[in-house]
Scaffold this active site. Sequence first.
Site, PDB file in Angstrom:
ATOM      1  CG  ASP A  34     -31.879  35.705 -26.272  1.00 22.75           C
ATOM      2  OD1 ASP A  34     -30.988  35.542 -27.061  1.00 22.75           O
ATOM      3  OD2 ASP A  34     -32.922  35.396 -26.592  1.00 22.75           O
ATOM      4  NE  ARG A  93     -20.032  12.846 -14.443  1.00 24.42           N
ATOM      5  CZ  ARG A  93     -19.207  13.008 -14.010  1.00 24.42           C
ATOM      6  NH1 ARG A  93     -18.468  13.360 -12.944  1.00 24.42           N
ATOM      7  NH2 ARG A  93     -19.714  14.435 -15.053  1.00 24.42           N
ATOM      8  CD  GLN A  94     -27.604  12.809 -15.814  1.00 18.60           C
ATOM      9  OE1 GLN A  94     -29.115  12.769 -15.515  1.00 18.60           O
ATOM     10  NE2 GLN A  94     -26.925  13.978 -16.126  1.00 18.60           N
ATOM     11  CG  HIS A 127     -18.715   6.954 -17.049  1.00 16.46           C
ATOM     12  ND1 HIS A 127     -17.341   7.267 -16.276  1.00 16.46           N
ATOM     13  CD2 HIS A 127     -19.610   6.449 -16.393  1.00 16.46           C
ATOM     14  CE1 HIS A 127     -18.291   6.722 -14.651  1.00 16.46           C
ATOM     15  NE2 HIS A 127     -18.970   6.839 -15.334  1.00 16.46           N
ATOM     16  CE  LYS A 190     -15.967   4.854  -5.684  1.00 16.54           C
ATOM     17  NZ  LYS A 190     -15.755   5.766  -6.048  1.00 16.54           N
ATOM     18  CG  ASP A 216     -11.779   6.458 -12.732  1.00 17.01           C
ATOM     19  OD1 ASP A 216     -12.543   6.314 -13.479  1.00 17.01           O
ATOM     20  OD2 ASP A 216     -12.099   7.328 -11.729  1.00 17.01           O
ATOM     21  CG  ASP A 220     -17.573  15.670 -10.996  1.00  8.26           C
ATOM     22  OD1 ASP A 220     -16.570  17.102 -11.229  1.00  8.26           O
ATOM     23  OD2 ASP A 220     -18.624  15.736 -11.671  1.00  8.26           O
ATOM     24  N   GLY A 223     -12.801  13.709  -5.336  1.00  8.11           N
ATOM     25  CA  GLY A 223     -12.398  12.731  -3.117  1.00  8.11           C
ATOM     26  C   GLY A 223     -12.137  11.593  -4.221  1.00  8.11           C
TER      27      GLY A 223
END
EC number: 2.7.6.1
Length: 310
Positions: A34, A93-94, A127, A190, A216, A220, A223
């Site tokens: 499982d 990032r959170q 980050h 940006k 950087d 991810d 873009g």
Amino acid sequence: MKIVACNSNLPLAKAVAAELSLPLCNVTVRRFADMEVFVEIHENVRGEDVFVIQSTCTPTNDNLMELLIMLDALRRGSARRITAVIPYFGYARQDRKSGPRTPISAKLVANLLVEAGANRVLTLDLHAMQIQGFFDIPVDNLYAAPLFTRDILSRYGDRDLMIVSPDVGGVVRARQLAQRLNTDLAIIDKRRERAGVSEVMNVIGDVRGRHCLLVDDIVDSGGSLCNAAQAIANNGAASVGAYVTHGVLTGQAVERVANSPIEMLTLTDSIMATESVTAAKNIRQVTISNLLAQAMRAVADESSVSSLFD
């Protein structure tokens, strides 16, 4: 000291072990039918200084659970000290509430690691630096900048370089690398319309005729990086390259980079390269195995880790 490897990045763990001239600890990390994670340690770890190498990258939750269960197994096996070596720290990032009724998941992960049994954390290019304050245990945050500096000088030392931050939030990181290389800095201004989508508005700095390197910590979807590269190229840059610590590269990111003006995207191997990354002509990896090995040895010997930042 003993080195334990979970499944997220076995090639890096083996390279680190080779740098330290130590074998990987004999462990089993597998799944039940499982998909529950099962861990078994096949050698004595009582009183040992144990380092667990695991990046919490895709599949993030599976790799995080592997790490937590391994930490618990080592704690119950009476290891003297357990250091979680997390080359790529997922959920970083959170790091704050982005809106009403949203979590601070990085803090939750920090709590889970400590509760599972970690006595220390060793990671690379967090980050958000304030995540170190989410822990009540020592956190050593290493930097890829010295590694990138050496690589840039060997590959681009004869060019008129300019370091470029792809957004305002990365200016500190880009400035530090520019200072190391004694070169100029440009910034991409940006506007982010929604998560994962960015619109380049302006290039701050004169990039005309310069060989520009975007810097950087995470790529991810690709873009932002590719939009920044296009903006630099449109402003007359002689060439565009990129140095990014963590190559998350989800979705069509590899294809997007391949079709961008980026001559070469250089990543570390904090995240194991996928087949598409390996096959890409303008993406390469440099290894952090020596950096991690030196840091782990310094921790084990109770010597300075900050000396590795030079």
